[in-house]
Design a protein around this motif. Structure first.
Motif, PDB file in Angstrom:
ATOM      1  N   ASP A  14      25.593 -15.473  13.817  1.00 38.39           N
ATOM      2  CA  ASP A  14      24.978 -16.797  13.823  1.00 38.39           C
ATOM      3  C   ASP A  14      25.760 -17.676  12.856  1.00 38.39           C
ATOM      4  O   ASP A  14      26.177 -17.197  11.800  1.00 38.39           O
ATOM      5  N   ASP A  15      26.002 -18.938  13.227  1.00 40.94           N
ATOM      6  CA  ASP A  15      26.772 -19.803  12.331  1.00 40.94           C
ATOM      7  C   ASP A  15      25.926 -20.326  11.166  1.00 40.94           C
ATOM      8  O   ASP A  15      26.463 -20.871  10.213  1.00 40.94           O
ATOM      9  N   GLU A  16      24.598 -20.171  11.259  1.00 42.82           N
ATOM     10  CA  GLU A  16      23.751 -20.660  10.161  1.00 42.82           C
ATOM     11  C   GLU A  16      23.318 -19.522   9.242  1.00 42.82           C
ATOM     12  O   GLU A  16      22.652 -18.588   9.670  1.00 42.82           O
ATOM     13  N   ASP A  58      23.819 -15.641  18.440  1.00 45.81           N
ATOM     14  CA  ASP A  58      23.463 -17.055  18.550  1.00 45.81           C
ATOM     15  C   ASP A  58      24.196 -17.682  19.735  1.00 45.81           C
ATOM     16  O   ASP A  58      25.382 -17.409  19.943  1.00 45.81           O
ATOM     17  N   VAL A  60      24.478 -21.176  20.376  1.00 46.76           N
ATOM     18  CA  VAL A  60      25.213 -22.387  19.998  1.00 46.76           C
ATOM     19  C   VAL A  60      25.949 -22.179  18.676  1.00 46.76           C
ATOM     20  O   VAL A  60      25.344 -22.090  17.614  1.00 46.76           O
ATOM     21  N   MET A  61      27.265 -22.090  18.777  1.00 44.64           N
ATOM     22  CA  MET A  61      28.103 -21.939  17.584  1.00 44.64           C
ATOM     23  C   MET A  61      29.364 -22.766  17.794  1.00 44.64           C
ATOM     24  O   MET A  61      29.819 -22.913  18.926  1.00 44.64           O
ATOM     25  N   LYS A 110      14.248 -19.595  18.407  1.00 47.15           N
ATOM     26  CA  LYS A 110      14.084 -20.155  17.056  1.00 47.15           C
ATOM     27  C   LYS A 110      12.994 -21.226  17.145  1.00 47.15           C
ATOM     28  O   LYS A 110      12.977 -21.948  18.139  1.00 47.15           O
TER      29      LYS A 110
END
Ligand SMILES: [Mg+2]
Length: 309
Positions: A14-16, A58, A60-61, A110
């Motif tokens: 995940d990018d977050e 994830d 959306v990255m 999420k």
């Protein structure tokens, strides 16, 4: 080793950082957790590390998105069996369809709902474990727990073509327990089964290289596939097996060559060429085994070398 090592491993991509932290905190009591912050980093890590049991990915990255990463995972023999659960904040229907079409097994939305996350992860880790077990069972011999004939055939094909590509020598041992029918007649089938198990174990122990394969080839026949091995190396392995089986000292009152259980081994080696088939090597090993039996059993033989007992 310790309990730490046996827990299933979950890989979070995940990018977050916040997402990774929330998921990791949730999962850590029951799972080993590793993470990556981009698709590219995830693929690089999978290339060079032991594989996880499950990937939370994830969608959306920046850079590669989750679908692209998933597609790559499913295209590689090494990673295609790892279940992938997508993490997404918008569960639009077309998203779901796309996720399943690239091979995901499930979705988690999420913001995370802890009970849902834990339930989905547990379900898919369990399914993965069950699938792995079935796969193992399908290639293991039920009696001796070493690879079966089916696995032997697959392994021969695969290693043969590899050796062909690299022009490596390729060796095969075929072996038989001496006078096994007489053993069974005298001691009974239960004892015969126990004997097969012990011999299988002794053979496996004599082959420490992980690239080699020992398999149950038929009733009382075993085979050892030795890729990238010359005849001298194969002969050394065969000698170790002869010793290991003799060392078991399983009484065999009706053997005509010893007072304990022994084996005869045929050794064959060749460099694969386009004109040759795995069957040619098997035939050669079989002829060598016949020679070992004809020359008195409890010994190894190859077609151009006579190993004394
Ligand atoms: Mg994201």
């Amino acid at each position: 080793m310790d309990q730490e090592e046996t827990r299933p491993k979950v890989f979070i991509v995940d990018d977050e950082t916040v997402s990774i932290d929330v998921l990791a905190t949730l999962l850590r009591p029951d799972y080993r957790v590793v993470s990556a912050k981009s698709g590219e980093a995830a693929l690089a890590r999978l290339d060079s590390h032991a594989l996880p049991d499950l990937i939370l990915l994830d969608v959306v990255m920046p850079g590669m998105n989750g679908y692209q990463v998933c597609e790559q995972l499913k295209n590689s023999v090494r990673t295609r069996d790892i279940p992938v659960i997508f993490i997404t904040s918008s569960i639009a229907e077309e998203d779901e369809t796309q996720g399943f079409s690239v091979g995901a097994v499930d979705y988690i939305g999420k913001p995370f709902r802890p009970a849902i996350v834990l339930a989905r992860v547990r379900t898919h880790v369990e399914l993965k474990k069950r699938g792995d077990m079935l796969e193992r069972l399908a290639i293991l011999d039920g009696l001796t727990s070493i690879p079966n004939r089916r696995r032997f055939d697959q392994f021969m094909e695969y290693e043969w073509s590899r050796s062909l590509r690299y022009a490596h020598p390729f060796s095969l041992l075929l072996m038989d327990i001496d006078f096994f029918k007489l053993y069974n007649d005298h001691y009974g089938h239960a004892q015969g089964d126990a004997c097969l198990r012990l011999v299988a174990e002794a053979i496996s122990r004599s082959m420490p290289r992980t690239v080699d394969l020992a398999a149950r080839y038929g009733g009382e026949e075993f085979a050892c596939v030795l890729p990238a091995t010359h005849e001298a190396g194969a002969t050394a392995v065969a000698e170790r097996i002869l010793q290991a089986v003799r060392g078991l000292q399983i009484p065999h009152a009706h053997s005509k060559v010893a007072d304990h259980v022994t084996v005869s081994i045929g050794v064959a080696s060749m460099v694969p060429t386009l004109q040759r088939q795995p069957l040619d090597l098997i035939t050669r090993a079989d002829q060598a085994l016949y020679k070992a039996k004809r020359s008195g059993r409890n010994r190894l033989a190859s077609l151009d070398y006579d190993g004394a007992a």
